[in-house]
Design an enzyme around this catalytic site. Structure first.
Site, PDB file in Angstrom:
ATOM      1  N   ASP A 151       0.864  -1.161   0.000  1.00 21.56           N
ATOM      2  CA  ASP A 151       0.000   0.000   0.000  1.00 21.56           C
ATOM      3  C   ASP A 151       0.911   1.224   0.000  1.00 21.56           C
ATOM      4  O   ASP A 151       2.124   1.094  -0.143  1.00 21.56           O
ATOM      5  CB  ASP A 151      -0.917  -0.029   1.236  1.00 21.56           C
ATOM      6  CG  ASP A 151      -2.233   0.704   1.006  1.00 21.56           C
ATOM      7  OD1 ASP A 151      -2.207   1.944   0.837  1.00 21.56           O
ATOM      8  OD2 ASP A 151      -3.282   0.040   0.996  1.00 21.56           O
TER       9      ASP A 151
ATOM     10  N   HIS B 111      -3.100   4.256  -3.587  1.00 26.46           N
ATOM     11  CA  HIS B 111      -2.511   3.379  -2.579  1.00 26.46           C
ATOM     12  C   HIS B 111      -1.178   2.803  -3.051  1.00 26.46           C
ATOM     13  O   HIS B 111      -0.881   1.622  -2.841  1.00 26.46           O
ATOM     14  CB  HIS B 111      -3.473   2.243  -2.222  1.00 26.46           C
ATOM     15  CG  HIS B 111      -4.694   2.709  -1.489  1.00 26.46           C
ATOM     16  ND1 HIS B 111      -4.758   2.776  -0.122  1.00 26.46           N
ATOM     17  CD2 HIS B 111      -5.884   3.157  -1.938  1.00 26.46           C
ATOM     18  CE1 HIS B 111      -5.953   3.242   0.238  1.00 26.46           C
ATOM     19  NE2 HIS B 111      -6.651   3.482  -0.837  1.00 26.46           N
TER      20      HIS B 111
ATOM     21  N   GLU C  38     -10.359   3.801  -4.263  1.00 26.73           N
ATOM     22  CA  GLU C  38     -10.154   5.120  -3.665  1.00 26.73           C
ATOM     23  C   GLU C  38      -9.155   5.978  -4.435  1.00 26.73           C
ATOM     24  O   GLU C  38      -8.278   6.588  -3.843  1.00 26.73           O
ATOM     25  CB  GLU C  38      -9.674   4.973  -2.218  1.00 26.73           C
ATOM     26  CG  GLU C  38     -10.762   4.535  -1.264  1.00 26.73           C
ATOM     27  CD  GLU C  38     -10.244   4.298   0.138  1.00 26.73           C
ATOM     28  OE1 GLU C  38      -9.048   3.965   0.293  1.00 26.73           O
ATOM     29  OE2 GLU C  38     -11.033   4.434   1.083  1.00 26.73           O
TER      30      GLU C  38
END
Lengths: 624, 586
Positions: free
Chosen positions: B239, B293, B364
């Site tokens: 991440d 990410h 996201e």
């Protein structure tokens, strides 16, 4: 599928120490913050995260000192073998107790220096026997731990660290709310020798000085040595006298080892009261000398019990860490399993409503059980138990009678012509009288009961009873109790109940307080300030306590439920920091300090919960 | 005194009975008016083996056949004999390992001593029809298990199509065994069970990037998954925070991205985990998240002359550049980034099983990051794009399409025997908005892992458009919730009650995953956060039960005890008294 590959023996997996070595980074202190910089094969000297943290920004002593602190920017390195103790006190028992505390201090330093792990010092591997040894049944540390040296000893720039502890006034080793817990600590370098001096008026202050000294020492993985400041000066004293943690060992049983591990964390955080909620309606794990039937009928199993020796052992261990053990046999309510054998012994019903259904008619939580206030044998049994517990944990000026959540409908089935509230009051007064008998005719100065409908009346004299307030922090009872002259200990459910936030454990009834009390919530809770107490009433606040009820907690997750949230309470009560931030925001620097303290707990084998992603721990201030 | 001889003294001397309402009750605590089966059991766990249609089996079997007798055979676990009937050497070897794992699990049920001077023999024959060791969504994981006992021995007959069905049968067989308070183990004398999973994708997501998780804890997670018949470990290995995985083709990723050199997973570690998991009937699905990410681990581009492969990296104030610090989002206009990503995919393809696919992340994406980066704005204008949301979405979809092409090329070269192109998995996001998902993400190639709340219409809309789904209901199956912000904790009942959407065809909903994001979790609390709650999801995905958690609770508490016996630090969910007194804490 070759079996040999099923259990890999990877180099990384072998590294069992919970704080990893992080040689790919070096740290620079800029604007009081440690900045992470890549250190890939560079020739410059690497500065480890902990060495930067300890010399950058505010002091990293948790709880934060309240009076004075001065730390030099210069540091020195040494090994635990270089540390020696000299005690200056006129009191022989104090000397002996300090020696014990120092021995355990050295054991903790060995853990911090990664010495009590077999294997090379650069690649520590956890050994089962080593990890067990720190919780050996004997209170005396094994001599071999100090005689033998694991790994290669490296020389620091100090040849010796001389720790002198002076206890000047009190020779009292008994816990009391009047113990003087102040201490002064100073360190000074003379050539290659470090002189550490701890001056206190009592053993308890000296004990806290040792905890501070332990936090002025850190392990640097660059040279595998301990480091500390060349010069330092700390003067410190707690704001509140009672700084507690309650553990419920009835909803689930907890081993003595897990309780001791909890006490180690408490000692490091300078908390001083371990409130042991020994029994409840679910189980009675304590084996009484006079009435072993209680455990025979009430324990979950033969192996899930505490002997008198266990209780004594825990109390003696706790004293080494400056923690008082306060046992609680909850009564008259929350007493069922374990009290059901009376008729067979010709003593009549000792308790009522035991396991009665439907439970919601007769108690707040299944199973039900409430002592029989009209059976004299019940009081006799309580007296004997109090006697035993006081023998093992006392003498003391503080005792807890319980008194929680009495359900009058339970008694109403049997005593329909009696003033039930009066019956409850009479029970508490009778229990107090029995406690007095058990304590050689002298009532302890502070006898605690949980807040309840009874404490909202004036039946219990405020000169004898202290109230542990567990209801909401905004409830009227908080003001009324103080106005009625009671000393109080705050354990507000909306901030200091650590069991909250895991949902309801049963399908019916209200069995859950929510949400989870984050460490920030615990830390920010400052009821005496929000209530705007005047000086007189504030003096009635003896302190506070976090409560770990264990309906949904057992030994498998005790550490991560307690820590580091309990440490947040420790600073609230020791330091009681004031700040101008909004009510629900913790100052940024506290994040950094509690993160470092959390790492210290992990070093000592306490499996404390993570506070944020590792990135945020390595880059302080970046994630706020 | 006479307390020691009292009939009620100590649990060891008590007898237990099974009521008609499937409650195990200690002698002396029977309820008036309730009827009990005539058999007497030596302990609660003994009673639980067969009290109720499904006894102590977790997850609940789904076949029409499920009968378990109340009688017991006492045996020594070392006296169990195995016979394998399988068409190939690989399947035979797999089942031999399964036999050994089974004995290992039996030993963990021993209470006092398991050695018996004279023990009945337990003869276990497992027969597998198919030699393949492929574990994929079409894999047949069904089994039939028959236990019968004669004067001389107990015979266990396991029939399955694949080795994975057989291993699940052994898991169920371990649920028919418990330790005796006196000596040896107890097994039911007769059982007849047929079983198959309702969903082929039954997963746990484990995030090892926010907080590193040592191998030992990943393996214990796999052990607990095996005990629950869960079959996918979704390894969110990297991440923005860190990149701990070794990529042999691009060693810079780990060197620059790991929290430390001791907080890493080597290539060999990953290979070993894949093998360890497979033996337990579990795939490891690696997720390389992107374009969002993705940060730490990607910062070496400029020094290597490759430009900024990730932008907004560790930028402050983070709220302007990402949804969670630290920031980092791949640069979709940097061809070098694609080349590096392809090398990463090649390593991942080598580590995984040949049939395994890839999770490409895609969650996201924070468009203001790209929009706040001069390099990207300039690059888009140079390509004739405006700076509208639609343009950024198009750029984002091109990112995924380009990576899909790379993935296809890798698999063609590396695994030419696999004819069908592998579908890849991405998270639901703005890009999967039903209004334009069909424009950007062809349903034949992209499987969507949704994480919307249970009442959200997204699942239904995507299913109507023909997409295959993996469901991770945020307000029931996000196991990190309850410890931050205004999120709530989901106890096992909530996890259990969270239903699965229904697709147009049976295999359109592949299954689901519970998600353990690790912002606030590391090795110290990992097991108690995941277990036993994930077991509730396991029964949802294996059995898809119509009945409530209330009826499952007694089996569930026993399931938790088995996890503890296998060394998993599973959370307590109810006072111990309530476990010992069934039905009294409703």
């Amino acid at each position: 599928y070759n079996e040999a590959l099923e259990r890999p023996h990877s180099h990384h997996d072998a590294s069992g120490f919970p704080i990893p070595v992080e040689k790919s980074w070096t740290y620079k202190c800029e604007n009081d913050r440690c900045m992470r910089v890549g250190h890939h094969g560079k020739s410059a000297k690497r500065v480890s995260f902990i060495s930067c943290s300890m010399t950058c920004g505010d002091v990293n002593i948790w709880p934060h000192p309240t009076q004075k602190f001065l730390l030099s920017s210069q540091t020195h390195s040494f090994s635990v073998e270089d540390v020696q103790l000299h005690v200056d006190t006129a009191h022989r028992e104090v000397r002996k107790q300090l020696q014990l505390a120092f021995d355990w201090f050295l054991k903790d330093l060995r853990l911090i220096q990664r010495l009590d792990y077999v294997g090379s010092s650069s690649e520590p591997t956890v050994s089962e026997s080593s990890s067990k040894s720190r919780h050996h049944a004997d209170l005396e540390p094994a001599a071999t731990l100090f005689g033998a040296t694991f790994g290669v000893k490296k020389a620091g720039d100090l040849t010796s660290v001389q720790v002198k502890i002076s206890v000047l006034k009190s020779g009292d080793l008994n816990f009391s709310l009047d113990n003087d817990e102040t201490y002064q600590l100073s360190t000074q370098t003379e050539g290659h020798r470090l002189q550490v001096e701890i001056i206190a008026n009592s053993y308890f202050g000296a004990r806290h000085g040792l905890s501070t000294l332990q936090q002025l020492i850190w392990f640097d993985d660059e040279d595998h040595l301990l480091h500390t400041y060349a010069n330092s000066k700390v003067k410190d004293a707690p704001k509140f006298r009672y700084r507690g943690l309650m553990l419920d060992t009835s909803r689930h049983f907890f081993s003595v080892e897990s309780i001791k591990r909890t006490i180690v964390g408490m000692g490091l955080a300078k908390m001083n009261r371990f409130h042991w909620h020994l029994t409840d309606a679910q189980s009675f794990p304590y084996i009484s000398r006079y009435y072993p039937e209680l455990a025979v009928h009430g324990a979950y199993s033969e192996s899930e019990t505490y002997s008198e020796q266990d209780v004594r052992e825990v109390a003696e261990f706790a004293k080494i860490y400056g923690v008082q053990v306060i046992p609680e046999i909850d009564a008259p309510a929350h007493a069922g399993n374990g009290w059901d054998w009376g008729p067979k012994r010709g003593m009549g019903e000792l308790a009522m409503c035991i396991n009665q259904q439907p439970w919601s008619f007769y108690c707040g939580e299944p199973p039900c059980g409430q002592l029989n206030p009209k059976n004299n044998y019940t009081y006799l049994i309580l007296q004997r138990i109090y006697e035993e517990l006081l023998q093992h944990t006392g003498p003391t000026d503080f005792f807890h009678l319980g008194g929680d959540e009495v359900n009058l409908d339970c008694w109403a089935q049997y005593f329909n012509d009696t003033d039930l509230r009066g019956l409850w009051c009479d029970f508490m007064l009778q229990a107090m009288a029995r406690l007095k008998l058990a304590n050689n005719g002298v009532a302890p100065k502070h006898v605690a009961v949980w807040s309840s409908a009874l404490t909202n009346t004036k039946c219990l004299p405020n000169s004898q009873f202290t109230v542990q307030v567990w209801g909401g922090s905004t409830w009227q009872e908080n003001y009324d109790l103080l106005d009625n002259g009671y000393n109080v200990i705050f354990s507000h459910v909306d901030a200091w109940y650590l069991d909250c936030g895991f949902g309801s454990w049963r399908a019916t009834g209200d069995a859950a307080c929510a949400p989870y009390r984050t460490w920030q919530n615990v830390y920010k809770h400052r009821p005496w300030e929000r209530m705007r107490l005047d000086k007189k009433r504030k003096k009635q606040v003896l302190g506070g306590e976090v409560c770990m009820w264990t309906e949904q907690v057992d030994e498998n997750q005790l550490d991560n439920r307690l820590w580091p949230r309990t440490a947040a309470l420790a600073e609230r009560l020791w330091t009681d920091p004031s700040d101008d931030h909004d009510m629900d925001i913790v100052p940024p620097d506290v994040f950094r300090r509690i993160s470092l303290f959390r790492n210290r707990l992990v070093e000592l084998g306490i499996r404390a919960e993570a506070l944020f992603p590792k990135y945020c721990a390595q880059n302080p201030g970046e994630c706020i | 005194d006479d307390v020691g001889s009292d009939a009620d003294a100590g649990s060891a001397s008590r007898k237990w009975l099974c009521s008609r309402t499937d409650i195990c009750t200690a002698e002396g605590e029977m309820v008036a008016g309730l009827q009990y089966a005539p058999e007497i059991f030596e302990s609660q766990r003994d009673c639980r083996l067969s009290c109720g249609k499904y006894g102590a089996i977790w997850p609940m079997p789904t076949g029409k056949e499920c009968t378990i007798s109340h009688r017991r055979v006492r045996f020594d676990p070392w006296k169990v004999r195995f016979h394998v009937v399988a068409p190939g050497e690989a399947a035979t070897q797999f089942l031999r390992e399964t036999n050994r794992l089974f004995v290992s699990n039996l030993l963990k049920e021993c209470i006092r001593n398991c050695t018996l001077e004279t023990s009945k023999q337990i003869l276990v024959r497992s027969t597998v029809a198919n030699e393949s060791l492929v574990l994929d969504w079409p894999t047949d994981e069904s089994y039939a298990l028959v236990v019968r006992t004669t004067e001389t021995a107990t015979f266990v007959d396991i029939q399955a199509t694949t080795v994975y069905g057989a291993r699940h049968a052994f898991e169920t067989l371990s649920n028919l065994v418990t330790g005796s308070l006196s000596n040896g183990l107890l097994m039911v004398t007769t059982a007849n069970i047929t079983d198959r999973p309702a969903f082929s994708h039954r997963g746990v997501l484990l995030d090892t990037a926010r907080n590193f998780v040592p191998l030992k804890f990943i393996r214990s997670t796999l052990d607990a998954m095996a005990a629950s018949k869960l079959n996918v470990l979704h390894w969110h290995v990297v991440d923005t925070h860190s990149f701990p995985l070794e990529i042999t083709r691009v060693p810079e990723m780990q060197r620059y991205g790991a929290y430390s050199s001791s907080q890493t997973y080597s290539r060999q570690d990953a290979l070993n985990l894949v093998k360890y998991a497979r033996l337990r009937g579990i795939r490891i699905l690696i997720e390389i998240d992107g374009p969002s990410h993705a940060g730490n681990g990607w910062q070496w581009g400029p020094a290597a002359g490759l430009g900024n492969m990730s932008v907004c990296l560790n930028q402050s104030p983070w709220r302007r550049f990402c949804v969670q610090p630290p920031c980092g989002q791949l640069n979709p206009l940097n061809d070098h980034m694609y080349a590096v990503l392809k090398e990463i995919f090649e390593d991942v393809a080598e580590v995984g099983a040949p049939e395994e696919t890839l999770h490409m992340g895609g969650d996201e994406v924070f468009l203001p990051c790209w929009n706040n980066t001069d390099e990207i704005r300039d690059g888009m204008r140079a390509r004739g794009y405006d700076l509208s949301e639609q343009s950024f979405l198009r750029l984002w979809s091109q990112f995924h399409q380009r990576n899909l092409n790379a993935w296809d090329e890798i698999n063609e070269r590396m695994y030419p025997g696999i004819k069908e192109p592998k579908s890849v998995i991405i998270w639901s996001s703005h890009l999967t908005n039903p209004r334009y998902i069909e424009t950007y993400l062809p349903k034949e190639r992209f499987i969507i892992q949704t994480w919307v709340e249970s009442q959200d219409a997204l699942n239904r809309e995507l299913l109507q458009r023909g997409y295959r789904l993996i469901v991770s209901t945020k307000n029931a199956w996000y196991l990190d919730h309850g410890f931050w912000g205004s999120t709530s904790y989901y106890n096992w009942r909530t996890v259990y009650s969270s239903g699965m959407p229904v697709g147009r065809s049976k295999d359109q909903v592949l299954g689901g995953e519970v998600c353990m994001w690790s912002e606030y979790v590391d090795q110290n609390s990992l097991e108690s956060r995941i277990w036993p709650r994930a077991g509730a999801a396991a029964e949802r995905m294996w059995s898809n039960p119509k009945s409530s958690a209330l009826l499952a609770q007694r089996r569930f508490y026993r399931y938790r005890e088995r996890l503890l016996a296998r060394g998993i630090h599973a959370d307590a969910v109810i006072p111990h008294w309530c476990v010992l007194h069934e039905g009294q804490c409703l």
